[in-house]
Enzyme design. Structure first.
Site, PDB file in Angstrom:
ATOM      1  N   ASP A   1      -3.968  58.362  41.959  1.00  0.00           N
ATOM      2  CA  ASP A   1      -3.276  59.181  40.964  1.00  0.00           C
ATOM      3  C   ASP A   1      -3.951  60.543  40.802  1.00  0.00           C
ATOM      4  OD1 ASP A   1      -5.482  57.775  39.823  1.00  0.00           O
ATOM      5  OD2 ASP A   1      -4.749  58.192  37.816  1.00  0.00           O
TER       6      ASP A   1
ATOM      7  N   GLU B   1      -6.994  56.062  37.519  1.00  0.00           N
ATOM      8  CA  GLU B   1      -8.312  56.601  37.174  1.00  0.00           C
ATOM      9  C   GLU B   1      -8.206  57.749  36.190  1.00  0.00           C
ATOM     10  OE1 GLU B   1     -11.906  59.100  37.300  1.00  0.00           O
ATOM     11  OE2 GLU B   1      -9.851  59.661  37.802  1.00  0.00           O
TER      12      GLU B   1
END
Length: 446
Positions: free
Chosen positions: A102, A168
């Site tokens: 991400d 994350e």
């Protein structure tokens, strides 16, 4: 427009010469860069990351490398991809190369290039894309280094795992945290984790052995509402402004240490205001002749694991920043540490992994700065909480720090050089065997 026969002949000769100048190495580099661009072009920005497309791309790369692969969803629609290259001695503790798929959101109109085009500037070779530094570069560099090792017929002694985790950028709770606390992770017998680091504006690579602990502070002030024209004592806004000024002075004192070169950014307490909430909304904005009865401010706080007295910060908040005597209260949310102890990986000769990575970087003709504490938070903390040593490293020298910034980029030559560095590291890590009293002693971490 027409062109003479001689003109066509000269054009054909020019094209032929250009093609001849393309060496096998140049063609290979183009393929490597093309794969990086493909990964960057997948929009995995929050709040709606396209995890499926990213997973499909990673799995296709794993297949081309003949790596074992698994797709795990600890949380629905948030796939974690785990790849495996089995070593000749799988009983030895394994190596885990972690990265996240991400990226943070973007403001496209503030970019020179569209943030998901992964355009390469023809003048300087910079690859502009969200995730070019944080941290799609690292995930693909892992795979490209493995590709080079496999092409050279190298066989690892230790098993190498490569994980591509979600979430994350929003805390890693559904990604790395679930992974690190799973039975599957325990069965992997991980001896060392590599995770992300930061770019370096200098010619030296940066290695991180710990990170600052994240805290979220919300200060709330209350007071009697009143007319916007009247002067009152101890209004909510007045008290909150006093608090903000007190925080600002503390922040400046910490920042002065960094500016003076006395401490690195990761060694001081940082406090940054994240939001300010006050006022009475109206159809056209806010009611201007009404002083609000409540006001709030939120702060992002990062505390280094080397702080002498972490509890002193909470006392400062209660006594100076949000004293009850000024009708103030606060909420402090903080990331818990393992058994209350700082989470730090040994970064000296007591930790063979640290020595190995330094030697491998130098062997790849790289330079190294002094060991650092990461100024923000990464997924590495979840592995350190399990007692596994984790090193933060992203091979980006001579590169401005642009993670989460507009026009994030990584130069193509730095990207290619980073692959060579990882090739050297993986060769060293996966070939390493140390025996003491008949046991492998590679958990000298905390």
């Amino acid at each position: 427009m027409t062109m003479s026969f001689d003109g066509f002949r000269r054009l054909f000769s020019f094209i032929s010469i250009a093609l001849l100048l393309r060496t096998p190495s140049t063609i290979a580099d183009d393929s490597v860069l093309s794969r990086f661009q493909q990964y960057l072009q997948i929009n995995t920005a929050h709040p709606s990351p396209n995890y499926r497309q990213a997973a499909d791309f990673i799995l296709s790369q794993a297949k081309s490398l003949s790596l074992e692969s698994r797709t795990i969803e600890f949380v629905e629609n948030k796939p974690l991809i785990l790849l495996k290259w089995t070593g000749k001695n799988p009983d030895l503790p394994s190596i885990l190369l972690n990265s996240h798929t991400d990226v943070v959101t973007v403001e496209p109109h503030k970019w020179s290039y569209p943030p998901f085009d992964a355009a390469i500037d023809p003048q300087n070779g910079n690859i502009y894309a969200r995730g070019s530094q944080d941290m799609k570069c690292v995930g693909l560099q892992y795979l490209e280094a493995i590709r080079k090792l496999k092409d050279s017929k190298f066989e690892p002694v230790r098993t190498i795992y490569i994980s591509f985790v979600p979430d994350e950028e929003i805390g890693g709770l559904d990604g790395a945290k679930e992974f690190a606390n799973s039975k599957m992770f325990d069965e992997m017998n991980v001896g060392i984790v590599l995770d992300e680091g930061l770019a370096s504006p200098e010619d030296k690579y940066r290695l991180f052995y710990a990170e600052r602990r994240a805290m979220a502070l919300v200060i709330k002030a209350t007071g009697a509402p009143g007319h916007g024209a009247k002067l009152y004592d101890n209004t909510a806004m007045e008290n909150l402004l006093k608090s903000i000024e007190s925080v600002r002075r503390f922040r400046a004192s910490q920042f002065d240490l960094v500016k003076a070169g006395l401490k690195a950014e990761g060694e001081v307490v940082s406090v940054n205001m994240a939001f300010l909430k006050a006022g009475t909304p109206s159809p056209t904005g806010f009611v201007m002749n009404l002083q609000p009865s409540e006001a709030q401010a939120g702060f992002d706080i990062r505390v280094p694991p080397t702080a002498d007295d972490p509890a002193s910060l909470e006392r400062r908040i209660a006594e100076e920043w949000a004293p009850a005597s000024r009708n103030m209260s606060f909420e402090l949310r903080q990331f818990k540490q393992k058994n209350g102890k700082p989470l730090m990986t040994a970064h000296d000769s007591s930790n063979p992994w640290w020595s190995l990575i330094e030697e491998a970087i130098i062997k790849a003709k790289g330079k190294i700065g002094k060991p650092e504490i990461f100024p923000a938070s990464t997924d590495a903390r979840y592995f350190r909480m399990k007692g596994v040593p984790a090193i933060g490293f992203s091979p980006m020298a001579n590169t401005p720090i642009l993670l989460h910034d507009h026009n994030e980029f990584l130069n193509k030559e730095e990207y290619l050089k980073g692959i060579e560095v990882y090739e050297s590291i993986l060769k060293a890590f996966s070939s390493f065997v140390e025996a003491k009293n008949g046991k492998d002693s590679l958990r000298d971490e905390l």
